[in-house]
Design an enzyme around this catalytic site. Structure first.
Site, mmCIF file in Angstrom:
data_model
loop_
_atom_site.group_PDB
_atom_site.id
_atom_site.type_symbol
_atom_site.label_atom_id
_atom_site.label_comp_id
_atom_site.label_asym_id
_atom_site.label_seq_id
_atom_site.Cartn_x
_atom_site.Cartn_y
_atom_site.Cartn_z
ATOM 1 N N LYS A 13 7.211 -25.202 -29.272
ATOM 2 C CA LYS A 13 6.399 -24.097 -28.732
ATOM 3 C C LYS A 13 5.076 -24.615 -28.167
ATOM 4 C CE LYS A 13 6.070 -21.681 -32.547
ATOM 5 N NZ LYS A 13 6.755 -22.582 -33.504
ATOM 6 N N ARG A 88 4.197 -13.980 -36.771
ATOM 7 C CA ARG A 88 5.139 -14.685 -37.655
ATOM 8 C C ARG A 88 5.717 -13.764 -38.707
ATOM 9 N NH1 ARG A 88 2.721 -20.101 -36.766
ATOM 10 N NH2 ARG A 88 3.859 -21.721 -37.842
ATOM 11 N N ARG A 127 6.409 -36.466 -35.873
ATOM 12 C CA ARG A 127 5.430 -35.928 -34.914
ATOM 13 C C ARG A 127 4.014 -36.456 -35.194
ATOM 14 N NH1 ARG A 127 4.749 -29.477 -34.103
ATOM 15 N NH2 ARG A 127 3.883 -29.458 -36.201
ATOM 16 N N ARG A 154 -0.112 -34.584 -38.979
ATOM 17 C CA ARG A 154 -0.604 -33.370 -39.629
ATOM 18 C C ARG A 154 -0.236 -33.394 -41.097
ATOM 19 N NH1 ARG A 154 1.104 -28.219 -36.056
ATOM 20 N NH2 ARG A 154 1.423 -27.451 -38.172
ATOM 21 N N ARG A 165 8.214 -24.905 -44.799
ATOM 22 C CA ARG A 165 7.847 -24.156 -43.588
ATOM 23 C C ARG A 165 9.088 -23.580 -42.910
ATOM 24 N NH1 ARG A 165 4.783 -28.589 -40.503
ATOM 25 N NH2 ARG A 165 4.459 -27.062 -38.857
HETATM 26 P P1 AMP Z 1 1.563 -24.048 -36.657
HETATM 27 O O1 AMP Z 1 0.632 -25.021 -36.036
HETATM 28 O O2 AMP Z 1 1.830 -22.851 -35.780
HETATM 29 O O3 AMP Z 1 2.831 -24.686 -37.186
HETATM 30 O O4 AMP Z 1 0.801 -23.449 -37.947
HETATM 31 C C1 AMP Z 1 0.402 -24.270 -39.013
HETATM 32 C C2 AMP Z 1 0.148 -23.437 -40.260
HETATM 33 O O5 AMP Z 1 -0.887 -22.468 -39.985
HETATM 34 C C3 AMP Z 1 1.333 -22.605 -40.720
HETATM 35 O O6 AMP Z 1 2.235 -23.340 -41.534
HETATM 36 C C4 AMP Z 1 0.631 -21.493 -41.500
HETATM 37 O O7 AMP Z 1 0.171 -21.963 -42.754
HETATM 38 C C5 AMP Z 1 -0.599 -21.231 -40.636
HETATM 39 N N1 AMP Z 1 -0.327 -20.212 -39.586
HETATM 40 C C6 AMP Z 1 -0.306 -20.401 -38.239
HETATM 41 N N2 AMP Z 1 -0.011 -19.250 -37.599
HETATM 42 C C7 AMP Z 1 0.169 -18.321 -38.569
HETATM 43 C C8 AMP Z 1 0.516 -16.935 -38.540
HETATM 44 N N3 AMP Z 1 0.758 -16.278 -37.404
HETATM 45 N N4 AMP Z 1 0.615 -16.298 -39.748
HETATM 46 C C9 AMP Z 1 0.362 -16.922 -40.904
HETATM 47 N N5 AMP Z 1 0.060 -18.233 -41.001
HETATM 48 C C10 AMP Z 1 -0.046 -18.927 -39.838
#
Ligand code: AMP
Length: 208
Positions: A13, A88, A127, A154, A165
């Protein structure tokens, strides 16, 4: 154009959002990036969010909904936006609908970037991300190919957290696929291909 990008963590994404932003000038709204910035700056919100993120759990709905509502007030989102990693949960999707209908800026599409689970686990654990510009690369990138910055892994890209996740994605986020299908906004893209091919497909289905 106002677009939601759906897909498991690691489906690509962020990579596709960056391409759409670069080519069409849409605003990129990544809740993950916003939360990582808050953690880095040690804001109260960042300190609260960090424990959920490190475990691979979702940050509470009210926190992320507040972030997105505020971001949608920014001028640059008027020309169109890509929501990456939000919504989400069903609660977030409903809050987004209500906010966008209040702003009279409806969604044009929900793009699902679809990739097999085992492919994702391999992708995520190898990654690497640039500390300076956020470029997403792999463990073979010693420095950032885009800006020369330092690449890092990360803290939530280790295998145990990745598996959690993915479970969280399956339980909380996959219901949104049916939700957007019901709104006739869902477009499915095979994400298990070269990023340029995926991008060409996205432009095609969006009619660019
Ligand atoms: P991402 O970079 O989108 O994979 O997000 C990394 C982490 O941020 C996720 O595993 C969640 O802990 C938190 N996070 C990001 N977006 C959301 C969301 N829309 N709702 C809840 N937690 C989020």
């Amino acid at each position: 154009m106002n677009i939601v990008l759906l897909g498991a963590p690691g489906a690509g994404k962020g990579t596709q959002a960056a391409k759409l932003v670069e080519k069409f000038g849409f605003a990129h709204i990544s809740t993950g990036d916003m939360l990582r910035a808050a953690v880095k700056n040690q804001t109260p919100l960042g300190l609260e969010a960090k424990k959920y993120m490190d475990a691979g759990d979702l940050v509470p709905d009210e926190v992320v909904i507040g972030l997105v509502k505020e971001r949608l007030q920014d001028e640059d989102t008027q020309a169109g936006f890509i929501l990456d990693g939000f919504p989400r949960t069903s609660t977030q999707a409903v809050a987004l609908d209500s906010e966008l209908s209040g702003l009279n800026r409806p969604l044009n599409a929900a793009l699902l970037v679809d990739v097999d689970k085992e492919v994702i686990i391999k992708r995520l654990t190898s990654r690497r991300m640039c500390r300076d510009c956020g470029f997403i690369g792999t463990e073979t990138d010693a420095t950032c190919p885009k800006c020369g910055g330092e690449m890092y892994q990360r803290s939530d890209d280790n295998e145990e957290t990745v598996r959690n996740r993915l479970d969280v994605y399956e339980n909380s986020t996959t219901p949104l696929i049916d939700y957007y299908r019901g709104c006739e906004l869902l477009v499915e893209i095979d994400g298990d291909r070269d990023p340029e091919e995926v991008f060409a497909n996205i432009q095609d289905v969006l009619g660019f």
